[in-house]
Design a protein around this motif. Structure first.
Motif, PDB file in Angstrom:
ATOM      1  N   GLY A   1       2.157   1.321  -3.540  1.00  0.00           N
ATOM      2  CA  GLY A   1       1.102   1.169  -4.536  1.00  0.00           C
ATOM      3  C   GLY A   1       1.446   0.167  -5.619  1.00  0.00           C
ATOM      4  O   GLY A   1       1.099   0.350  -6.788  1.00  0.00           O
TER       5      GLY A   1
ATOM      6  N   LYS B   1       0.330   2.888  -8.427  1.00  0.00           N
ATOM      7  CA  LYS B   1       0.315   4.248  -7.877  1.00  0.00           C
ATOM      8  C   LYS B   1       1.190   5.191  -8.702  1.00  0.00           C
ATOM      9  O   LYS B   1       0.731   6.260  -9.130  1.00  0.00           O
ATOM     10  CB  LYS B   1       0.799   4.218  -6.428  1.00  0.00           C
TER      11      LYS B   1
ATOM     12  N   GLU C   1      -4.047   6.379  -4.151  1.00  0.00           N
ATOM     13  CA  GLU C   1      -3.820   5.412  -3.079  1.00  0.00           C
ATOM     14  C   GLU C   1      -4.339   4.058  -3.551  1.00  0.00           C
ATOM     15  O   GLU C   1      -5.374   3.981  -4.221  1.00  0.00           O
ATOM     16  CB  GLU C   1      -4.536   5.817  -1.783  1.00  0.00           C
TER      17      GLU C   1
ATOM     18  N   CYS D   1     -10.416  -2.683   1.372  1.00  0.00           N
ATOM     19  CA  CYS D   1     -11.266  -1.524   1.074  1.00  0.00           C
ATOM     20  C   CYS D   1     -12.697  -1.751   1.552  1.00  0.00           C
ATOM     21  O   CYS D   1     -13.322  -0.856   2.133  1.00  0.00           O
ATOM     22  CB  CYS D   1     -11.250  -1.230  -0.421  1.00  0.00           C
TER      23      CYS D   1
ATOM     24  N   GLU E   1      -5.552   7.983   4.675  1.00  0.00           N
ATOM     25  CA  GLU E   1      -4.131   8.310   4.635  1.00  0.00           C
ATOM     26  C   GLU E   1      -3.868   9.754   5.061  1.00  0.00           C
ATOM     27  O   GLU E   1      -2.751  10.116   5.416  1.00  0.00           O
ATOM     28  CB  GLU E   1      -3.589   8.075   3.216  1.00  0.00           C
TER      29      GLU E   1
ATOM     30  N   LEU F   1      -9.778   5.390   1.109  1.00  0.00           N
ATOM     31  CA  LEU F   1      -8.330   5.284   1.315  1.00  0.00           C
ATOM     32  C   LEU F   1      -7.675   6.660   1.368  1.00  0.00           C
ATOM     33  O   LEU F   1      -6.737   6.883   2.132  1.00  0.00           O
ATOM     34  CB  LEU F   1      -7.688   4.492   0.166  1.00  0.00           C
TER      35      LEU F   1
ATOM     36  N   ASN G   1      -2.049  -3.748   6.964  1.00  0.00           N
ATOM     37  CA  ASN G   1      -1.557  -4.208   5.666  1.00  0.00           C
ATOM     38  C   ASN G   1      -0.538  -5.338   5.765  1.00  0.00           C
ATOM     39  O   ASN G   1      -0.429  -6.158   4.851  1.00  0.00           O
ATOM     40  CB  ASN G   1      -0.923  -3.036   4.896  1.00  0.00           C
TER      41      ASN G   1
ATOM     42  N   ALA H   1       0.813  -1.212   0.000  1.00  0.00           N
ATOM     43  CA  ALA H   1       0.000   0.000   0.000  1.00  0.00           C
ATOM     44  C   ALA H   1       0.847   1.264   0.000  1.00  0.00           C
ATOM     45  O   ALA H   1       0.457   2.280  -0.588  1.00  0.00           O
ATOM     46  CB  ALA H   1      -0.943  -0.002   1.202  1.00  0.00           C
TER      47      ALA H   1
ATOM     48  N   GLY I   1       2.096  -6.486   2.394  1.00  0.00           N
ATOM     49  CA  GLY I   1       0.764  -6.290   1.833  1.00  0.00           C
ATOM     50  C   GLY I   1      -0.089  -7.536   1.905  1.00  0.00           C
ATOM     51  O   GLY I   1      -1.129  -7.622   1.252  1.00  0.00           O
TER      52      GLY I   1
ATOM     53  N   ASN J   1      -4.936  -0.249  -2.497  1.00  0.00           N
ATOM     54  CA  ASN J   1      -4.958  -1.296  -1.479  1.00  0.00           C
ATOM     55  C   ASN J   1      -5.767  -2.481  -2.002  1.00  0.00           C
ATOM     56  O   ASN J   1      -6.383  -2.408  -3.071  1.00  0.00           O
ATOM     57  CB  ASN J   1      -5.553  -0.782  -0.158  1.00  0.00           C
TER      58      ASN J   1
END
Length: 297
Positions: free
Chosen positions: A70, A88, A100, A107, A295, A291, A145, A67, A149, A102
């Motif tokens: 990305g 990302k 962002e 999510c 952040e 997200l 995460n 995350a 990830g 994930n």
């Protein structure tokens, strides 16, 4: 802030314009195409041209995601070529907007924790029971995460050692027993058919179980028993205060929810709220948009 939330699945991609209150202003669905990245960029750029008010982009996707960077760190052949994609960096360069990224189940968990069934709970596990089995852990409002990830990959917890081989290559993963795909395999193996001698859907199987069909009832109890073991194992590790169950299979929960609670009761170490997800197909897309705000906090 108005955000574009994108939910990438194996068969379709959902785009949604989401405002700062979590309201979905507009959404649009397109089929997933391979190779995925150039197609995704093309569709996002096109979407932005028609919605100039968008200030940032949130992406929820299948697979394991770093995350922070990305980057897609792991994905099966459901999305060939997706693993290793620097989503990302590529999208920020293409759009000039903050991005962002994930995992999609993370999510969905974020959406349920912030705005849905788990609102007000500090430690939430969201399980998405659909084609596979996904998991998202949200602790004190933030997604867990993991180092690579990979936190929340509930579908790849070994449930039956040396069991059915998973798409990840390992035998016995839980999503080979607790998912829509698994249910269809079981229905085929047990030859549960309708009046036209065609295999029934998982939805119909749960209905037959309610009607007393012996094979359907056995499979329903097997499915809910396995799901109960997954939840109990997660509780032993995380001691969460709420589990939210969503995904396509949860849409038929009226047919199996009581069996799940019955199977779960003797397995719980401590009290636990078990709830049905508030958001349906919008959960991943809505959580992807969230997200950006997560952040920022």
């Amino acid at each position: 802030m108005v955000v574009l939330g994108v939910d990438i699945g194996g068969t379709k991609i959902r785009f949604g314009v989401v405002d700062s209150t979590g309201q979905v202003i507009e959404d649009h669905v397109v089929p997933t195409q391979i190779p995925l990245y150039p197609y995704l960029e093309e569709k996002i750029v096109e979407f932005l041209q028609n919605h100039p008010q968008i200030e940032a982009i949130g992406i929820g996707t299948r697979g394991m995601v770093d995350a922070e960077q990305g980057v897609i760190t792991f994905e099966t052949e459901t999305l060939p070529g997706w693993q290793g994609t620097e989503v990302k960096a590529l999208l920020q360069k293409a759009t000039g907007l903050r991005v962002e990224v994930n995992n999609d189940a993370n999510c969905a968990g974020l959406a349920e924790n912030r705005l849905g069934a788990a609102k007000g709970f500090r430690r939430t596990v969201c399980l998405t029971v659909g084609t596979g089995l996904g998991g998202g852990f949200v602790i004190d409002g933030h997604i867990m995460n993991g180092a690579h990830g990979g936190a929340g990959e509930v579908g790849h917890m070994i449930l039956y050692p040396n069991g059915h081989v998973c798409a990840c290559g390992r035998p016995g993963c839980s999503e080979q027993y607790v998912s829509g795909t698994a249910l269809r395999r079981f229905i085929s193996e047990q030859n549960i058919v309708d009046e036209n001698n065609e295999l029934v859907s998982p939805n119909r199987m749960f209905e037959l179980a309610q009607e007393g069909h012996v094979k359907a009832l056995t499979l329903t109890k097997q499915f809910t028993g396995d799901l109960a073991v997954v939840i109990s194992s997660l509780q032993a590790v995380l001691d969460m205060d709420c589990v939210v169950i969503g995904g396509g299979v949860s849409e038929s929960a009226d047919g199996w929810w009581s069996y799940l609670l019955e199977a779960l009761e003797p397995l719980l170490l401590k009290p636990l709220e078990v709830k049905r997800a508030k958001f349906g197909n919008e959960a991943g897309m809505l959580g992807a948009a969230l997200l950006v705000w997560t952040e920022e906090n």
